[in-house]
Structure formats: structure tokens, C-alpha cells
Scaffold this motif. Structure first.
Motif, PDB file in Angstrom:
ATOM      1  N   GLN A   1      49.372   6.650  48.541  1.00  0.00           N
ATOM      2  CA  GLN A   1      48.143   7.353  48.181  1.00  0.00           C
ATOM      3  C   GLN A   1      47.239   6.517  47.283  1.00  0.00           C
ATOM      4  OE1 GLN A   1      47.522  10.230  49.792  1.00  0.00           O
ATOM      5  NE2 GLN A   1      49.496   9.748  50.733  1.00  0.00           N
ATOM      6  N   ILE A   2      47.821   5.544  46.597  1.00  0.00           N
ATOM      7  CA  ILE A   2      47.047   4.662  45.731  1.00  0.00           C
ATOM      8  C   ILE A   2      46.685   3.428  46.565  1.00  0.00           C
ATOM      9  CG2 ILE A   2      47.009   3.383  43.561  1.00  0.00           C
ATOM     10  CD1 ILE A   2      47.235   6.379  43.165  1.00  0.00           C
ATOM     11  N   ILE A   3      45.470   3.384  47.050  1.00  0.00           N
ATOM     12  CA  ILE A   3      45.022   2.383  48.013  1.00  0.00           C
ATOM     13  C   ILE A   3      44.496   1.143  47.286  1.00  0.00           C
ATOM     14  CG2 ILE A   3      43.404   1.951  49.912  1.00  0.00           C
ATOM     15  CD1 ILE A   3      43.441   5.039  50.328  1.00  0.00           C
ATOM     16  N   PRO A   4      44.948  -0.055  47.674  1.00  0.00           N
ATOM     17  CA  PRO A   4      44.413  -1.283  47.073  1.00  0.00           C
ATOM     18  C   PRO A   4      42.885  -1.349  47.207  1.00  0.00           C
ATOM     19  CG  PRO A   4      46.337  -1.778  48.406  1.00  0.00           C
ATOM     20  CD  PRO A   4      45.997  -0.328  48.657  1.00  0.00           C
ATOM     21  N   GLY A   5      42.260  -1.828  46.151  1.00  0.00           N
ATOM     22  CA  GLY A   5      40.808  -1.929  46.127  1.00  0.00           C
ATOM     23  C   GLY A   5      40.135  -0.758  45.442  1.00  0.00           C
ATOM     24  N   THR A   6      40.902   0.269  45.080  1.00  0.00           N
ATOM     25  CA  THR A   6      40.334   1.423  44.396  1.00  0.00           C
ATOM     26  C   THR A   6      40.548   1.300  42.889  1.00  0.00           C
ATOM     27  OG1 THR A   6      42.382   2.695  44.623  1.00  0.00           O
ATOM     28  CG2 THR A   6      40.742   2.929  46.376  1.00  0.00           C
ATOM     29  N   PHE A   7      39.793   2.078  42.131  1.00  0.00           N
ATOM     30  CA  PHE A   7      39.937   2.056  40.684  1.00  0.00           C
ATOM     31  C   PHE A   7      41.332   2.481  40.255  1.00  0.00           C
ATOM     32  CE2 PHE A   7      39.797   4.397  36.641  1.00  0.00           C
ATOM     33  CZ  PHE A   7      39.505   3.334  35.805  1.00  0.00           C
ATOM     34  N   GLU A   8      41.857   3.515  40.908  1.00  0.00           N
ATOM     35  CA  GLU A   8      43.178   4.004  40.518  1.00  0.00           C
ATOM     36  C   GLU A   8      44.266   2.962  40.772  1.00  0.00           C
ATOM     37  OE1 GLU A   8      41.885   6.223  44.313  1.00  0.00           O
ATOM     38  OE2 GLU A   8      41.019   5.835  42.355  1.00  0.00           O
ATOM     39  N   TYR A   9      44.093   2.155  41.815  1.00  0.00           N
ATOM     40  CA  TYR A   9      45.049   1.084  42.088  1.00  0.00           C
ATOM     41  C   TYR A   9      44.980   0.032  40.968  1.00  0.00           C
ATOM     42  CZ  TYR A   9      47.525  -2.675  44.467  1.00  0.00           C
ATOM     43  OH  TYR A   9      48.417  -3.670  44.784  1.00  0.00           O
ATOM     44  N   ALA A  10      43.758  -0.370  40.612  1.00  0.00           N
ATOM     45  CA  ALA A  10      43.579  -1.357  39.541  1.00  0.00           C
ATOM     46  C   ALA A  10      44.132  -0.827  38.223  1.00  0.00           C
ATOM     47  CB  ALA A  10      42.103  -1.711  39.400  1.00  0.00           C
TER      48      ALA A  10
ATOM     49  N   LEU B   1      43.580   7.969  31.205  1.00  0.00           N
ATOM     50  CA  LEU B   1      42.472   7.049  31.479  1.00  0.00           C
ATOM     51  C   LEU B   1      41.783   7.368  32.801  1.00  0.00           C
ATOM     52  CD1 LEU B   1      43.982   3.666  30.229  1.00  0.00           C
ATOM     53  CD2 LEU B   1      42.333   5.135  29.076  1.00  0.00           C
ATOM     54  N   PHE B   2      42.562   7.734  33.819  1.00  0.00           N
ATOM     55  CA  PHE B   2      41.957   8.101  35.096  1.00  0.00           C
ATOM     56  C   PHE B   2      41.171   9.408  34.950  1.00  0.00           C
ATOM     57  CE2 PHE B   2      42.019   9.921  39.422  1.00  0.00           C
ATOM     58  CZ  PHE B   2      41.299   8.919  40.057  1.00  0.00           C
TER      59      PHE B   2
ATOM     60  N   THR C   1      45.741  12.246  43.875  1.00  0.00           N
ATOM     61  CA  THR C   1      45.628  10.974  43.153  1.00  0.00           C
ATOM     62  C   THR C   1      46.331  11.054  41.807  1.00  0.00           C
ATOM     63  OG1 THR C   1      43.513  10.581  44.258  1.00  0.00           O
ATOM     64  CG2 THR C   1      44.024   9.210  42.358  1.00  0.00           C
ATOM     65  N   PHE C   2      46.134  12.133  41.091  1.00  0.00           N
ATOM     66  CA  PHE C   2      46.832  12.321  39.817  1.00  0.00           C
ATOM     67  C   PHE C   2      48.335  12.418  40.037  1.00  0.00           C
ATOM     68  CE2 PHE C   2      42.642  13.366  38.238  1.00  0.00           C
ATOM     69  CZ  PHE C   2      42.676  12.961  36.909  1.00  0.00           C
TER      70      PHE C   2
ATOM     71  N   MET D   1      48.844   9.333  19.329  1.00  0.00           N
ATOM     72  CA  MET D   1      48.847   7.923  19.723  1.00  0.00           C
ATOM     73  C   MET D   1      47.450   7.309  19.756  1.00  0.00           C
ATOM     74  SD  MET D   1      51.937   7.363  20.114  1.00  0.00           S
ATOM     75  CE  MET D   1      53.446   8.235  20.324  1.00  0.00           C
ATOM     76  N   LYS D   2      46.493   7.956  19.145  1.00  0.00           N
ATOM     77  CA  LYS D   2      45.101   7.484  19.190  1.00  0.00           C
ATOM     78  C   LYS D   2      44.986   6.021  18.760  1.00  0.00           C
ATOM     79  CE  LYS D   2      40.540   8.800  17.629  1.00  0.00           C
ATOM     80  NZ  LYS D   2      39.758   9.731  16.829  1.00  0.00           N
ATOM     81  N   ASP D   3      45.679   5.651  17.686  1.00  0.00           N
ATOM     82  CA  ASP D   3      45.592   4.284  17.173  1.00  0.00           C
ATOM     83  C   ASP D   3      46.248   3.273  18.109  1.00  0.00           C
ATOM     84  OD1 ASP D   3      44.269   5.272  14.969  1.00  0.00           O
ATOM     85  OD2 ASP D   3      46.089   5.432  13.754  1.00  0.00           O
ATOM     86  N   LYS D   4      47.215   3.709  18.897  1.00  0.00           N
ATOM     87  CA  LYS D   4      47.884   2.820  19.843  1.00  0.00           C
ATOM     88  C   LYS D   4      47.136   2.763  21.184  1.00  0.00           C
ATOM     89  CE  LYS D   4      52.606   3.457  18.064  1.00  0.00           C
ATOM     90  NZ  LYS D   4      52.217   3.517  16.723  1.00  0.00           N
ATOM     91  N   ILE D   5      46.454   3.857  21.542  1.00  0.00           N
ATOM     92  CA  ILE D   5      45.739   3.922  22.814  1.00  0.00           C
ATOM     93  C   ILE D   5      44.443   3.121  22.776  1.00  0.00           C
ATOM     94  CG2 ILE D   5      44.535   5.474  24.415  1.00  0.00           C
ATOM     95  CD1 ILE D   5      46.569   7.626  23.683  1.00  0.00           C
ATOM     96  N   GLU D   6      43.743   3.159  21.667  1.00  0.00           N
ATOM     97  CA  GLU D   6      42.436   2.499  21.577  1.00  0.00           C
ATOM     98  C   GLU D   6      42.500   1.005  21.885  1.00  0.00           C
ATOM     99  OE1 GLU D   6      38.828   1.947  18.379  1.00  0.00           O
ATOM    100  OE2 GLU D   6      40.213   3.608  18.132  1.00  0.00           O
ATOM    101  N   PRO D   7      43.433   0.234  21.305  1.00  0.00           N
ATOM    102  CA  PRO D   7      43.493  -1.189  21.663  1.00  0.00           C
ATOM    103  C   PRO D   7      43.872  -1.408  23.124  1.00  0.00           C
ATOM    104  CG  PRO D   7      44.954  -0.722  19.799  1.00  0.00           C
ATOM    105  CD  PRO D   7      44.366   0.562  20.241  1.00  0.00           C
ATOM    106  N   LEU D   8      44.682  -0.516  23.680  1.00  0.00           N
ATOM    107  CA  LEU D   8      45.055  -0.647  25.096  1.00  0.00           C
ATOM    108  C   LEU D   8      43.856  -0.396  25.993  1.00  0.00           C
ATOM    109  CD1 LEU D   8      48.539   1.122  25.107  1.00  0.00           C
ATOM    110  CD2 LEU D   8      48.067  -1.329  25.161  1.00  0.00           C
ATOM    111  N   PHE D   9      43.026   0.575  25.614  1.00  0.00           N
ATOM    112  CA  PHE D   9      41.816   0.848  26.373  1.00  0.00           C
ATOM    113  C   PHE D   9      40.905  -0.374  26.360  1.00  0.00           C
ATOM    114  CE2 PHE D   9      37.492   2.666  26.713  1.00  0.00           C
ATOM    115  CZ  PHE D   9      37.612   3.218  27.972  1.00  0.00           C
ATOM    116  N   THR D  10      40.768  -0.998  25.201  1.00  0.00           N
ATOM    117  CA  THR D  10      39.968  -2.215  25.100  1.00  0.00           C
ATOM    118  C   THR D  10      40.579  -3.318  25.963  1.00  0.00           C
ATOM    119  OG1 THR D  10      39.374  -1.607  22.850  1.00  0.00           O
ATOM    120  CG2 THR D  10      39.022  -3.897  23.464  1.00  0.00           C
ATOM    121  N   GLN D  11      41.885  -3.423  25.958  1.00  0.00           N
ATOM    122  CA  GLN D  11      42.580  -4.419  26.774  1.00  0.00           C
ATOM    123  C   GLN D  11      42.323  -4.184  28.265  1.00  0.00           C
ATOM    124  OE1 GLN D  11      46.642  -4.488  25.434  1.00  0.00           O
ATOM    125  NE2 GLN D  11      47.053  -6.413  26.441  1.00  0.00           N
ATOM    126  N   VAL D  12      42.361  -2.921  28.692  1.00  0.00           N
ATOM    127  CA  VAL D  12      42.077  -2.588  30.092  1.00  0.00           C
ATOM    128  C   VAL D  12      40.664  -3.025  30.446  1.00  0.00           C
ATOM    129  CG1 VAL D  12      41.701  -0.667  31.697  1.00  0.00           C
ATOM    130  CG2 VAL D  12      43.746  -0.706  30.280  1.00  0.00           C
TER     131      VAL D  12
END
Length: 176
Positions: free
Chosen positions: A22-31, A69-70, A91-92, A113-124
């Protein structure tokens, strides 16, 4: 009298689903799934969930990050709506591996986990930028509404804008 096939739209149907397909390459959810699984260091969450000697098993941080994030990328910022999507949206379901966390688990994860999620979001975002997945025109992280003095009458095509500009100049300088 006409003979029509029966309308079975109210009848339930069981369909076997392979979540991996269901998660197709080339889509945002795949990335997103690939980045969370292969590029992010999620070991910081292991210290928080020190529940190996007792307590209930926790949802994997990778699953929580994927659905949150999705969900945010699709305009779902409510933990209740994300939880509902995990129950009804394929998709979910695929991103979560058919885990269906309760909305309180999602809200608690985001709050604690706000403090741990924020740097990961920036990393993404940085990984997406490096891979050319983000356009260079405009990018907005939040849905903050900003007041503007843009006039609807000046919106339109370039030709319309040219005509309005010419008309405006003629009114200001009638001799030209």
C-alpha cells in the motif's frame, strides 16, 4: 419491467490487504517511512521507555512518528483524528503496521516527547531537501495564519495585471 443487477453497496466485503504494497514508491508516505526507518536515530526514545522489567509494551516510536508526521502533513493535527485515521484509512494502517493507538497515547507521545520529536522533524526536512523532495518556491512548517493586505481585485493572470496597470497609469497621467 427492466431487469437490473442488485445494488450491493450496503453489503460488507472482506478484502485481504498486504500493507507493504500500500506504500507505493515515489509517494510522500513511502519517503517518510523510509526516512524514519533507515535514517533517523530513535535510540533516544529507548531511555524514556524503560519498561523491560514490567509494564505494558509501548508502541514503537517509529510507528508513532510515522502516523503523527503523516497526519500533520495531511492537516490532521488532532490526536483523535489521527487515531481514527489509523482505524479507517489504509495509508495510516500501512504506515503503522495496523497498530491502532488510542488518541490519548498519541497525545501523550507528542506532549512528552516534544523535545525529542522537534530535532527529528528538522532532520526529516533536511533529508528531504538533500534528496530534492522539497520545492524551492515556498515551504511552510506550521499552519499559522497571517493577516495580509492582499486585494482580491489585484489577483489574476499577468495579462489582467498588465491591463489594470496600464489603466491605472492612464488615470494618473491622462496625457500619456
Amino acid at each position: 419491467m427492466a431487469n437490473y443487477k442488485p445494488d450491493l453497496s450496503c453489503q460488507s466485503k472482506f478484502i485481504p490487504i498486504d500493507f507493504a504494497q500500500q506504500i507505493i514508491p515515489g509517494t510522500f508516505e513511502y519517503a517518510l517511512s523510509h526516512i524514519v526507518d533507515k535514517h533517523l536515530d530513535l535510540t533516544a526514545f529507548d531511555d524514556w521507555y524503560n519498561n523491560d522489567n514490567g509494564g505494558a509494551a509501548a508502541y514503537p516510536p517509529s510507528v508513532m512518528l510515522k502516523i503523527i508526521l503523516f497526519g500533520y502533513s495531511r492537516g490532521l493535527v488532532s490526536s483523535r483524528r489521527i487515531a481514527q485515521a489509523c482505524e479507517t484509512n489504509i495509508t495510516f494502517m500501512s504506515l503503522s503496521g495496523d497498530e491502532q493507538p488510542h488518541y490519548t497515547s498519541i497525545a501523550s507521545f507528542v506532549a512528552k516527547m516534544k523535545d525529542k520529536i522537534e530535532p527529528l522533524f528538522t532532520q526529516v526536512l533536511m533529508i528531504c531537501d538533500r534528496e530534492g523532495l522539497i520545492g524551492r518556491n515556498m515551504f511552510a512548517i506550521d499552519g499559522c495564519k497571517i493577516k495580509s493586505n492582499a486585494s482580491k481585485e489585484w489577483s489574476g493572470t499577468f495579462e489582467e495585471l498588465e491591463r489594470k496597470q496600464t489603466k491605472s497609469k492612464q488615470q494618473c497621467h491622462p496625457f500619456f
